[in-house]
Design a protein around this motif. Sequence first.
Motif, short mmCIF file in Angstrom:
data_model
loop_
_atom_site.label_atom_id
_atom_site.label_comp_id
_atom_site.label_asym_id
_atom_site.label_seq_id
_atom_site.Cartn_x
_atom_site.Cartn_y
_atom_site.Cartn_z
N GLN A 1 0.82 -1.22 0.00
CA GLN A 1 0.00 0.00 0.00
C GLN A 1 0.85 1.27 0.00
O GLN A 1 0.45 2.30 -0.51
N LEU A 2 2.02 1.19 0.66
CA LEU A 2 2.87 2.37 0.81
C LEU A 2 4.19 2.15 0.08
O LEU A 2 5.16 1.68 0.68
N PRO A 3 4.25 2.48 -1.18
CA PRO A 3 5.43 2.13 -1.99
C PRO A 3 6.68 2.86 -1.54
O PRO A 3 7.78 2.47 -1.94
N ASP A 4 6.55 3.91 -0.72
CA ASP A 4 7.73 4.65 -0.29
C ASP A 4 8.48 3.93 0.82
O ASP A 4 9.50 4.42 1.30
N GLY A 5 7.95 2.81 1.26
CA GLY A 5 8.61 2.08 2.33
C GLY A 5 8.07 2.50 3.69
O GLY A 5 7.40 3.52 3.82
N LEU A 6 8.35 1.68 4.67
CA LEU A 6 7.80 1.90 6.00
C LEU A 6 8.85 1.45 7.01
O LEU A 6 9.69 0.61 6.71
N SER A 7 8.77 1.98 8.20
CA SER A 7 9.69 1.53 9.25
C SER A 7 9.08 0.34 9.98
O SER A 7 7.86 0.18 10.01
N PRO A 8 9.90 -0.50 10.56
CA PRO A 8 9.40 -1.65 11.31
C PRO A 8 8.41 -1.23 12.39
O PRO A 8 7.43 -1.91 12.64
N HIS A 9 8.68 -0.07 12.98
CA HIS A 9 7.80 0.43 14.03
C HIS A 9 6.38 0.64 13.52
O HIS A 9 5.40 0.18 14.12
N GLU A 10 6.28 1.32 12.38
CA GLU A 10 4.94 1.57 11.81
C GLU A 10 4.29 0.26 11.39
O GLU A 10 3.08 0.08 11.56
N LEU A 11 5.08 -0.63 10.85
CA LEU A 11 4.53 -1.92 10.45
C LEU A 11 3.93 -2.64 11.66
O LEU A 11 2.85 -3.23 11.57
N GLU B 1 5.20 -8.25 -6.66
CA GLU B 1 4.43 -9.16 -7.48
C GLU B 1 3.58 -10.09 -6.60
O GLU B 1 2.40 -10.31 -6.86
N ALA B 2 4.22 -10.61 -5.55
CA ALA B 2 3.49 -11.52 -4.65
C ALA B 2 2.32 -10.80 -4.00
O ALA B 2 1.21 -11.33 -3.93
N ALA B 3 2.55 -9.60 -3.52
CA ALA B 3 1.48 -8.85 -2.85
C ALA B 3 0.32 -8.61 -3.81
O ALA B 3 -0.84 -8.83 -3.46
N ARG B 4 0.68 -8.18 -5.01
CA ARG B 4 -0.36 -7.89 -5.99
C ARG B 4 -1.19 -9.14 -6.30
O ARG B 4 -2.41 -9.14 -6.27
N ALA B 5 -0.47 -10.23 -6.58
CA ALA B 5 -1.16 -11.45 -7.00
C ALA B 5 -1.99 -12.04 -5.86
O ALA B 5 -3.10 -12.52 -6.07
N LEU B 6 -1.43 -12.00 -4.65
CA LEU B 6 -2.10 -12.68 -3.55
C LEU B 6 -3.31 -11.91 -3.02
O LEU B 6 -4.27 -12.52 -2.57
N PHE B 7 -3.22 -10.60 -3.07
CA PHE B 7 -4.33 -9.83 -2.48
C PHE B 7 -5.67 -10.22 -3.09
O PHE B 7 -6.63 -10.50 -2.37
N ASP B 8 -5.72 -10.27 -4.39
CA ASP B 8 -6.97 -10.60 -5.05
C ASP B 8 -7.47 -12.00 -4.71
O ASP B 8 -8.59 -12.17 -4.26
N THR B 9 -6.60 -12.98 -4.93
CA THR B 9 -7.05 -14.35 -4.67
C THR B 9 -7.44 -14.51 -3.21
O THR B 9 -8.40 -15.20 -2.88
N HIS B 10 -6.70 -13.83 -2.34
CA HIS B 10 -6.95 -13.98 -0.92
C HIS B 10 -8.32 -13.40 -0.53
O HIS B 10 -9.12 -14.06 0.12
N ILE C 1 -9.63 -4.27 4.53
CA ILE C 1 -10.95 -3.83 4.06
C ILE C 1 -10.83 -2.50 3.32
O ILE C 1 -11.44 -2.30 2.27
N ASP C 2 -10.02 -1.62 3.87
CA ASP C 2 -9.75 -0.34 3.23
C ASP C 2 -9.33 -0.53 1.79
O ASP C 2 -9.89 0.07 0.87
N GLU C 3 -8.33 -1.37 1.63
CA GLU C 3 -7.78 -1.59 0.29
C GLU C 3 -8.84 -2.19 -0.64
O GLU C 3 -8.96 -1.79 -1.80
N ALA C 4 -9.59 -3.14 -0.10
CA ALA C 4 -10.63 -3.78 -0.92
C ALA C 4 -11.66 -2.75 -1.36
O ALA C 4 -12.11 -2.75 -2.52
N GLU C 5 -11.99 -1.86 -0.44
CA GLU C 5 -12.97 -0.81 -0.79
C GLU C 5 -12.41 0.10 -1.87
O GLU C 5 -13.10 0.47 -2.81
N ARG C 6 -11.13 0.46 -1.70
CA ARG C 6 -10.49 1.33 -2.68
C ARG C 6 -10.56 0.71 -4.07
O ARG C 6 -10.70 1.38 -5.07
N ARG C 7 -10.46 -0.61 -4.09
CA ARG C 7 -10.51 -1.28 -5.39
C ARG C 7 -11.94 -1.50 -5.87
O ARG C 7 -12.15 -2.10 -6.92
N GLY C 8 -12.90 -1.07 -5.05
CA GLY C 8 -14.29 -1.27 -5.42
C GLY C 8 -14.62 -2.73 -5.60
O GLY C 8 -15.23 -3.18 -6.55
#
Lengths: 177, 177
Positions: A65-75, A121-130, B12-19
Amino acid sequence: MEILEQKHLALIDEAERRGDGATANLRLCFEVIALAAAIDRDCAARLAPHNLSEAKFVLLFLLHQLPDGLSPHELADRAGVTRATVTGLLDGLERDGFLGRQQSKDDRRKVLVRLSPKGKEAARALFDTHTRWIASLFAGFDESDRQTLSALIQRAWRNTDGGRKAVRTKAASEITQ
Amino acid sequence: MEILEQKHLALIDEAERRGDGATANLRLCFEVIALAAAIDRDCAARLAPHNLSEAKFVLLFLLHQLPDGLSPHELADRAGVTRATVTGLLDGLERDGFLGRQQSKDDRRKVLVRLSPKGKEAARALFDTHTRWIASLFAGFDESDRQTLSALIQRAWRNTDGGRKAVRTKAASEITQ
DNA sequence: GGCATATAGTATGGCGCCTAATCATAAGTC
DNA sequence: GACTTATGATTAGGCGCCATACTATATGCC
Protein backbone atom coordinates in the motif's frame (compact mmCIF):
# COMPACT_ATOMS: atom_id res chain seq x y z
CA MET A 1 -20.58 -33.52 10.15
CA GLU A 2 -19.41 -32.26 13.47
CA ILE A 3 -18.00 -28.77 13.52
CA LEU A 4 -16.55 -28.94 16.98
CA GLU A 5 -13.09 -30.04 17.97
CA GLN A 6 -12.42 -33.10 20.06
CA LYS A 7 -11.42 -31.18 23.16
CA HIS A 8 -14.54 -29.07 23.10
CA LEU A 9 -16.75 -32.10 22.76
CA ALA A 10 -15.13 -33.52 25.86
CA LEU A 11 -15.78 -30.32 27.76
CA ILE A 12 -19.42 -30.24 26.69
CA ASP A 13 -19.76 -33.88 27.66
CA GLU A 14 -18.55 -33.18 31.14
CA ALA A 15 -20.76 -30.12 31.50
CA GLU A 16 -23.77 -32.17 30.44
CA ARG A 17 -22.89 -34.88 32.91
CA ARG A 18 -22.93 -32.27 35.64
CA GLY A 19 -26.29 -31.03 34.41
CA ASP A 20 -24.81 -27.63 34.02
CA GLY A 21 -27.70 -26.00 32.18
CA ALA A 22 -25.44 -23.71 30.20
CA THR A 23 -24.23 -26.29 27.74
CA ALA A 24 -26.09 -24.62 24.87
CA ASN A 25 -24.00 -21.50 25.38
CA LEU A 26 -20.85 -23.59 25.60
CA ARG A 27 -21.58 -25.23 22.30
CA LEU A 28 -22.27 -21.91 20.66
CA CYS A 29 -18.98 -20.51 21.88
CA PHE A 30 -17.07 -23.49 20.59
CA GLU A 31 -18.78 -23.24 17.22
CA VAL A 32 -17.55 -19.70 16.83
CA ILE A 33 -14.05 -20.77 17.76
CA ALA A 34 -14.18 -23.76 15.43
CA LEU A 35 -15.20 -21.63 12.47
CA ALA A 36 -12.42 -19.15 13.15
CA ALA A 37 -9.90 -21.97 13.54
CA ALA A 38 -11.03 -23.56 10.27
CA ILE A 39 -10.61 -20.24 8.48
CA ASP A 40 -7.15 -19.79 9.98
CA ARG A 41 -6.13 -23.27 8.89
CA ASP A 42 -7.35 -22.68 5.34
CA CYS A 43 -5.58 -19.35 5.21
CA ALA A 44 -2.31 -20.87 6.37
CA ALA A 45 -2.66 -23.70 3.86
CA ARG A 46 -3.18 -21.24 1.01
CA LEU A 47 -0.19 -19.09 1.93
CA ALA A 48 2.27 -21.85 2.84
CA PRO A 49 3.13 -22.73 -0.79
CA HIS A 50 4.44 -19.17 -1.17
CA ASN A 51 6.56 -19.44 1.95
CA LEU A 52 4.26 -17.00 3.68
CA SER A 53 2.36 -17.03 6.93
CA GLU A 54 -0.69 -14.93 7.67
CA ALA A 55 1.45 -12.46 9.60
CA LYS A 56 3.95 -12.17 6.79
CA PHE A 57 1.19 -11.67 4.27
CA VAL A 58 -0.13 -8.76 6.30
CA LEU A 59 3.29 -7.08 6.25
CA LEU A 60 3.58 -7.66 2.53
CA PHE A 61 0.19 -6.18 1.98
CA LEU A 62 0.88 -3.14 4.19
CA LEU A 63 4.12 -2.44 2.36
CA HIS A 64 2.36 -2.79 -0.94
CA GLN A 65 0.00 0.00 0.00
CA LEU A 66 2.87 2.37 0.81
CA PRO A 67 5.43 2.13 -1.99
CA ASP A 68 7.73 4.65 -0.29
CA GLY A 69 8.61 2.08 2.33
CA LEU A 70 7.80 1.90 6.00
CA SER A 71 9.69 1.53 9.25
CA PRO A 72 9.40 -1.65 11.31
CA HIS A 73 7.80 0.43 14.03
CA GLU A 74 4.94 1.57 11.81
CA LEU A 75 4.53 -1.92 10.45
CA ALA A 76 4.15 -3.26 13.98
CA ASP A 77 1.48 -0.67 14.77
CA ARG A 78 -0.48 -1.30 11.65
CA ALA A 79 -0.22 -5.07 11.84
CA GLY A 80 -1.08 -5.14 15.54
CA VAL A 81 1.99 -7.06 16.69
CA THR A 82 5.03 -6.02 18.70
CA ARG A 83 8.15 -4.55 17.17
CA ALA A 84 10.10 -7.60 18.22
CA THR A 85 7.73 -9.82 16.28
CA VAL A 86 8.10 -7.60 13.23
CA THR A 87 11.86 -7.99 13.38
CA GLY A 88 11.48 -11.75 13.17
CA LEU A 89 8.96 -11.62 10.37
CA LEU A 90 11.11 -9.21 8.38
CA ASP A 91 14.10 -11.51 8.84
CA GLY A 92 12.17 -14.28 7.15
CA LEU A 93 10.76 -12.09 4.40
CA GLU A 94 14.18 -10.61 3.67
CA ARG A 95 15.78 -14.05 3.60
CA ASP A 96 13.18 -15.18 1.06
CA GLY A 97 13.76 -12.12 -1.10
CA PHE A 98 10.40 -10.39 -0.62
CA LEU A 99 11.91 -7.15 0.66
CA GLY A 100 15.04 -5.27 1.62
CA ARG A 101 16.02 -3.14 4.58
CA GLN A 102 18.06 0.04 4.32
CA GLN A 103 19.13 2.52 6.95
CA SER A 104 17.41 5.87 6.96
CA LYS A 105 19.58 8.89 6.19
CA ASP A 106 17.97 11.49 8.44
CA ASP A 107 17.43 9.30 11.51
CA ARG A 108 20.09 6.67 11.77
CA ARG A 109 18.05 4.61 14.22
CA LYS A 110 15.41 4.05 11.61
CA VAL A 111 15.26 1.35 9.01
CA LEU A 112 13.31 1.65 5.81
CA VAL A 113 11.64 -1.49 4.57
CA ARG A 114 10.86 -1.72 0.89
CA LEU A 115 9.37 -4.49 -1.20
CA SER A 116 11.52 -6.12 -3.85
CA PRO A 117 10.03 -6.75 -7.29
CA LYS A 118 9.28 -10.29 -6.15
CA GLY A 119 7.56 -8.89 -3.05
CA LYS A 120 5.48 -6.47 -5.09
CA GLU A 121 4.43 -9.16 -7.48
CA ALA A 122 3.49 -11.52 -4.65
CA ALA A 123 1.48 -8.85 -2.85
CA ARG A 124 -0.36 -7.89 -5.99
CA ALA A 125 -1.16 -11.45 -7.00
CA LEU A 126 -2.10 -12.68 -3.55
CA PHE A 127 -4.33 -9.83 -2.48
CA ASP A 128 -6.97 -10.60 -5.05
CA THR A 129 -7.05 -14.35 -4.67
CA HIS A 130 -6.95 -13.98 -0.92
CA THR A 131 -9.86 -11.58 -0.58
CA ARG A 132 -11.84 -13.54 -3.11
CA TRP A 133 -11.31 -16.68 -1.10
CA ILE A 134 -12.38 -14.99 2.14
CA ALA A 135 -15.47 -13.58 0.51
CA SER A 136 -16.33 -17.04 -0.80
CA LEU A 137 -16.67 -18.32 2.74
CA PHE A 138 -19.86 -16.37 3.01
CA ALA A 139 -21.13 -17.18 -0.43
CA GLY A 140 -24.88 -17.43 -0.37
CA PHE A 141 -25.29 -14.93 2.46
CA ASP A 142 -27.64 -12.11 1.59
CA GLU A 143 -27.65 -8.72 3.25
CA SER A 144 -30.10 -9.83 5.92
CA ASP A 145 -28.00 -12.89 6.79
CA ARG A 146 -24.95 -10.70 7.11
CA GLN A 147 -26.64 -8.19 9.35
CA THR A 148 -28.08 -10.88 11.57
CA LEU A 149 -24.75 -12.64 11.97
CA SER A 150 -22.85 -9.43 12.52
CA ALA A 151 -25.30 -8.26 15.18
CA LEU A 152 -25.12 -11.54 17.09
CA ILE A 153 -21.35 -11.57 16.98
CA GLN A 154 -21.20 -8.03 18.27
CA ARG A 155 -23.55 -8.85 21.13
CA ALA A 156 -21.26 -11.65 22.25
CA TRP A 157 -18.19 -9.51 21.69
CA ARG A 158 -19.51 -6.89 24.09
CA ASN A 159 -19.31 -9.56 26.81
CA THR A 160 -15.60 -10.10 26.30
CA ASP A 161 -13.05 -8.13 28.27
CA GLY A 162 -12.03 -6.16 25.20
CA GLY A 163 -15.64 -5.48 24.30
CA ARG A 164 -16.54 -4.30 27.78
CA LYS A 165 -13.62 -1.94 27.79
CA ALA A 166 -14.61 -0.55 24.42
CA VAL A 167 -18.16 0.01 25.63
CA ARG A 168 -16.90 1.86 28.71
CA THR A 169 -14.58 4.01 26.65
CA LYS A 170 -17.35 4.90 24.27
CA ALA A 171 -19.71 5.80 27.11
CA ALA A 172 -17.06 8.00 28.72
CA SER A 173 -16.37 9.84 25.49
CA GLU A 174 -20.06 10.46 24.97
CA ILE A 175 -20.34 12.08 28.37
CA THR A 176 -17.46 14.44 27.68
CA GLN A 177 -19.00 15.54 24.45
CA MET B 1 -16.35 0.56 19.49
CA GLU B 2 -14.62 -1.17 16.66
CA ILE B 3 -14.46 -4.93 16.87
CA LEU B 4 -12.00 -5.44 14.09
CA GLU B 5 -8.25 -5.57 14.34
CA GLN B 6 -5.95 -3.05 12.75
CA LYS B 7 -4.69 -5.35 10.05
CA HIS B 8 -8.17 -6.33 8.99
CA LEU B 9 -9.25 -2.73 8.75
CA ALA B 10 -6.33 -2.10 6.43
CA LEU B 11 -7.37 -5.01 4.23
CA ILE B 12 -10.95 -3.83 4.06
CA ASP B 13 -9.75 -0.34 3.23
CA GLU B 14 -7.78 -1.59 0.29
CA ALA B 15 -10.63 -3.78 -0.92
CA GLU B 16 -12.97 -0.81 -0.79
CA ARG B 17 -10.49 1.33 -2.68
CA ARG B 18 -10.51 -1.28 -5.39
CA GLY B 19 -14.29 -1.27 -5.42
CA ASP B 20 -14.21 -4.94 -4.75
CA GLY B 21 -17.90 -5.42 -4.03
CA ALA B 22 -17.30 -8.24 -1.59
CA THR B 23 -16.18 -6.05 1.29
CA ALA B 24 -19.29 -6.88 3.29
CA ASN B 25 -18.28 -10.53 3.32
CA LEU B 26 -14.74 -9.58 4.26
CA ARG B 27 -15.94 -7.59 7.23
CA LEU B 28 -18.16 -10.43 8.37
CA CYS B 29 -15.31 -12.89 8.21
CA PHE B 30 -13.06 -10.62 10.23
CA GLU B 31 -15.75 -10.10 12.83
CA VAL B 32 -15.95 -13.83 13.41
CA ILE B 33 -12.18 -14.01 13.73
CA ALA B 34 -12.09 -11.02 16.04
CA LEU B 35 -14.66 -12.52 18.39
CA ALA B 36 -12.77 -15.80 18.52
CA ALA B 37 -9.51 -13.97 19.13
CA ALA B 38 -11.06 -11.93 21.93
CA ILE B 39 -12.35 -15.10 23.57
CA ASP B 40 -8.93 -16.74 23.25
CA ARG B 41 -7.25 -13.73 24.82
CA ASP B 42 -9.68 -13.70 27.73
CA CYS B 43 -9.23 -17.40 28.24
CA ALA B 44 -5.46 -17.11 28.30
CA ALA B 45 -5.67 -14.20 30.72
CA ARG B 46 -7.85 -16.20 33.10
CA LEU B 47 -5.59 -19.26 33.08
CA ALA B 48 -2.22 -17.51 33.16
CA PRO B 49 -2.35 -16.77 36.93
CA HIS B 50 -2.47 -20.53 37.53
CA ASN B 51 0.52 -21.14 35.25
CA LEU B 52 -1.77 -22.78 32.74
CA SER B 53 -2.41 -22.31 29.05
CA GLU B 54 -5.56 -23.34 27.26
CA ALA B 55 -3.85 -26.47 25.97
CA LYS B 56 -2.63 -27.41 29.43
CA PHE B 57 -6.06 -26.83 30.90
CA VAL B 58 -7.52 -29.26 28.40
CA LEU B 59 -5.06 -31.97 29.45
CA LEU B 60 -5.79 -31.31 33.10
CA PHE B 61 -9.46 -31.59 32.44
CA LEU B 62 -9.14 -34.79 30.40
CA LEU B 63 -7.07 -36.41 33.12
CA HIS B 64 -9.57 -35.33 35.69
CA GLN B 65 -12.29 -37.24 33.87
CA LEU B 66 -10.27 -40.46 33.91
CA PRO B 67 -8.81 -40.90 37.38
CA ASP B 68 -7.05 -44.11 36.37
CA GLY B 69 -4.59 -42.14 34.35
CA LEU B 70 -4.09 -41.89 30.63
CA SER B 71 -1.25 -42.34 28.17
CA PRO B 72 0.21 -39.35 26.30
CA HIS B 73 -1.04 -40.95 23.12
CA GLU B 74 -4.64 -40.96 24.22
CA LEU B 75 -4.29 -37.47 25.57
CA ALA B 76 -3.08 -36.27 22.19
CA ASP B 77 -6.04 -37.88 20.44
CA ARG B 78 -8.59 -36.47 22.80
CA ALA B 79 -7.05 -33.02 22.92
CA GLY B 80 -6.60 -32.88 19.17
CA VAL B 81 -2.87 -32.10 19.18
CA THR B 82 0.13 -34.18 18.16
CA ARG B 83 1.93 -36.52 20.52
CA ALA B 84 5.00 -34.32 20.33
CA THR B 85 2.98 -31.37 21.55
CA VAL B 86 1.61 -33.41 24.43
CA THR B 87 5.14 -34.27 25.50
CA GLY B 88 5.95 -30.58 25.79
CA LEU B 89 2.77 -29.76 27.64
CA LEU B 90 3.27 -32.64 30.05
CA ASP B 91 6.82 -31.47 30.68
CA GLY B 92 5.49 -28.13 31.84
CA LEU B 93 2.64 -29.58 33.86
CA GLU B 94 4.95 -32.06 35.55
CA ARG B 95 7.47 -29.35 36.34
CA ASP B 96 4.72 -27.30 37.96
CA GLY B 97 3.54 -30.26 40.02
CA PHE B 98 0.16 -30.82 38.40
CA LEU B 99 0.86 -34.43 37.50
CA GLY B 100 3.31 -37.29 37.46
CA ARG B 101 4.44 -39.78 34.85
CA GLN B 102 5.14 -43.42 35.57
CA GLN B 103 6.11 -46.25 33.30
CA SER B 104 3.49 -48.85 32.53
CA LYS B 105 4.21 -52.38 33.75
CA ASP B 106 2.65 -54.41 30.93
CA ASP B 107 3.85 -52.29 28.01
CA ARG B 108 7.17 -50.71 28.73
CA ARG B 109 6.77 -48.23 25.89
CA LYS B 110 3.78 -46.73 27.58
CA VAL B 111 3.70 -44.00 30.17
CA LEU B 112 0.86 -43.47 32.57
CA VAL B 113 0.01 -39.90 33.39
CA ARG B 114 -1.79 -39.22 36.62
CA LEU B 115 -2.88 -36.01 38.28
CA SER B 116 -1.29 -35.02 41.56
CA PRO B 117 -3.52 -33.75 44.37
CA LYS B 118 -2.65 -30.23 43.25
CA GLY B 119 -3.64 -31.15 39.70
CA LYS B 120 -6.93 -32.64 40.82
CA GLU B 121 -7.77 -29.61 42.87
CA ALA B 122 -6.90 -27.24 40.04
CA ALA B 123 -9.00 -29.21 37.55
CA ARG B 124 -11.96 -29.32 39.89
CA ALA B 125 -11.84 -25.66 40.76
CA LEU B 126 -11.16 -24.38 37.27
CA PHE B 127 -13.72 -26.39 35.37
CA ASP B 128 -16.65 -24.65 36.99
CA THR B 129 -15.38 -21.11 36.80
CA HIS B 130 -14.20 -21.71 33.28
CA THR B 131 -17.43 -23.05 31.87
CA ARG B 132 -19.39 -20.41 33.73
CA TRP B 133 -17.23 -17.73 32.16
CA ILE B 134 -17.68 -19.16 28.67
CA ALA B 135 -21.42 -19.38 29.10
CA SER B 136 -21.49 -15.77 30.28
CA LEU B 137 -20.21 -14.64 26.90
CA PHE B 138 -23.60 -15.46 25.49
CA ALA B 139 -25.59 -14.09 28.36
CA GLY B 140 -28.82 -12.63 27.08
CA PHE B 141 -29.06 -15.02 24.16
CA ASP B 142 -32.35 -16.87 24.04
CA GLU B 143 -32.92 -20.15 22.29
CA SER B 144 -33.87 -18.46 19.04
CA ASP B 145 -30.72 -16.31 19.05
CA ARG B 146 -28.62 -19.38 19.63
CA GLN B 147 -30.19 -21.33 16.82
CA THR B 148 -29.86 -18.44 14.41
CA LEU B 149 -26.22 -17.88 15.22
CA SER B 150 -25.40 -21.57 15.15
CA ALA B 151 -27.07 -22.03 11.77
CA LEU B 152 -25.22 -19.10 10.21
CA ILE B 153 -21.90 -20.30 11.55
CA GLN B 154 -22.50 -23.75 10.17
CA ARG B 155 -23.39 -22.38 6.76
CA ALA B 156 -20.08 -20.54 6.61
CA TRP B 157 -18.23 -23.52 8.02
CA ARG B 158 -19.45 -25.70 5.19
CA ASN B 159 -17.53 -23.40 2.84
CA THR B 160 -14.22 -24.06 4.56
CA ASP B 161 -11.96 -26.88 3.42
CA GLY B 162 -12.69 -28.88 6.55
CA GLY B 163 -16.41 -28.30 6.17
CA ARG B 164 -16.45 -29.31 2.54
CA LYS B 165 -14.62 -32.49 3.36
CA ALA B 166 -17.05 -33.31 6.12
CA VAL B 167 -19.98 -32.76 3.78
CA ARG B 168 -18.44 -35.06 1.19
CA THR B 169 -17.75 -37.74 3.77
CA LYS B 170 -21.28 -37.54 5.02
CA ALA B 171 -22.72 -37.80 1.54
CA ALA B 172 -20.54 -40.80 0.76
CA SER B 173 -21.59 -42.60 3.91
CA GLU B 174 -25.25 -41.94 3.14
CA ILE B 175 -24.88 -43.57 -0.26
CA THR B 176 -23.27 -46.68 1.18
CA GLN B 177 -26.04 -47.08 3.66
C1' DG C 1 13.71 -67.97 16.76
C1' DG C 2 14.21 -63.99 13.54
C1' DC C 3 12.79 -60.31 10.91
C1' DA C 4 9.51 -56.67 9.21
C1' DT C 5 6.27 -53.61 10.75
C1' DA C 6 3.61 -50.96 13.91
C1' DT C 7 3.35 -48.24 17.95
C1' DA C 8 4.77 -45.20 22.13
C1' DG C 9 7.30 -41.53 23.56
C1' DT C 10 10.62 -38.06 22.79
C1' DA C 11 14.36 -34.94 20.82
C1' DT C 12 15.14 -31.50 17.50
C1' DG C 13 14.35 -27.63 14.97
C1' DG C 14 11.15 -24.47 12.97
C1' DC C 15 7.46 -20.68 13.23
C1' DG C 16 4.86 -17.03 15.35
C1' DC C 17 4.05 -14.70 19.10
C1' DC C 18 5.29 -12.60 23.56
C1' DT C 19 8.14 -9.83 27.37
C1' DA C 20 12.25 -7.91 29.03
C1' DA C 21 16.74 -6.34 28.28
C1' DT C 22 20.19 -4.11 25.28
C1' DC C 23 22.26 -0.74 22.25
C1' DA C 24 22.37 3.17 19.30
C1' DT C 25 20.66 7.53 18.24
C1' DA C 26 17.74 11.79 18.99
C1' DA C 27 15.77 15.34 21.46
C1' DG C 28 14.91 18.15 25.51
C1' DT C 29 16.84 20.49 29.60
C1' DC C 30 19.92 22.71 32.44
C1' DG D 1 28.27 20.87 26.16
C1' DA D 2 26.61 17.28 29.45
C1' DC D 3 22.85 14.66 31.23
C1' DT D 4 18.47 12.64 31.10
C1' DT D 5 14.85 10.83 28.72
C1' DA D 6 12.56 9.04 24.70
C1' DT D 7 12.60 6.32 20.67
C1' DG D 8 13.96 2.75 17.05
C1' DA D 9 15.52 -1.74 16.25
C1' DT D 10 17.31 -5.79 17.76
C1' DT D 11 18.60 -9.78 20.78
C1' DA D 12 17.61 -13.30 24.20
C1' DG D 13 14.64 -16.40 26.14
C1' DG D 14 10.16 -18.42 26.68
C1' DC D 15 5.64 -20.74 25.18
C1' DG D 16 2.69 -23.43 22.22
C1' DC D 17 2.25 -25.58 18.30
C1' DC D 18 3.96 -28.34 14.33
C1' DA D 19 6.58 -31.93 11.32
C1' DT D 20 10.30 -34.95 11.07
C1' DA D 21 13.37 -38.18 12.66
C1' DC D 22 14.84 -40.98 16.06
C1' DT D 23 14.81 -44.96 20.07
C1' DA D 24 12.66 -48.56 22.47
C1' DT D 25 9.31 -51.87 22.73
C1' DA D 26 5.64 -54.93 20.99
C1' DT D 27 3.46 -57.84 17.57
C1' DG D 28 2.68 -60.60 13.44
C1' DC D 29 4.41 -63.75 10.19
C1' DC D 30 7.49 -67.02 8.21
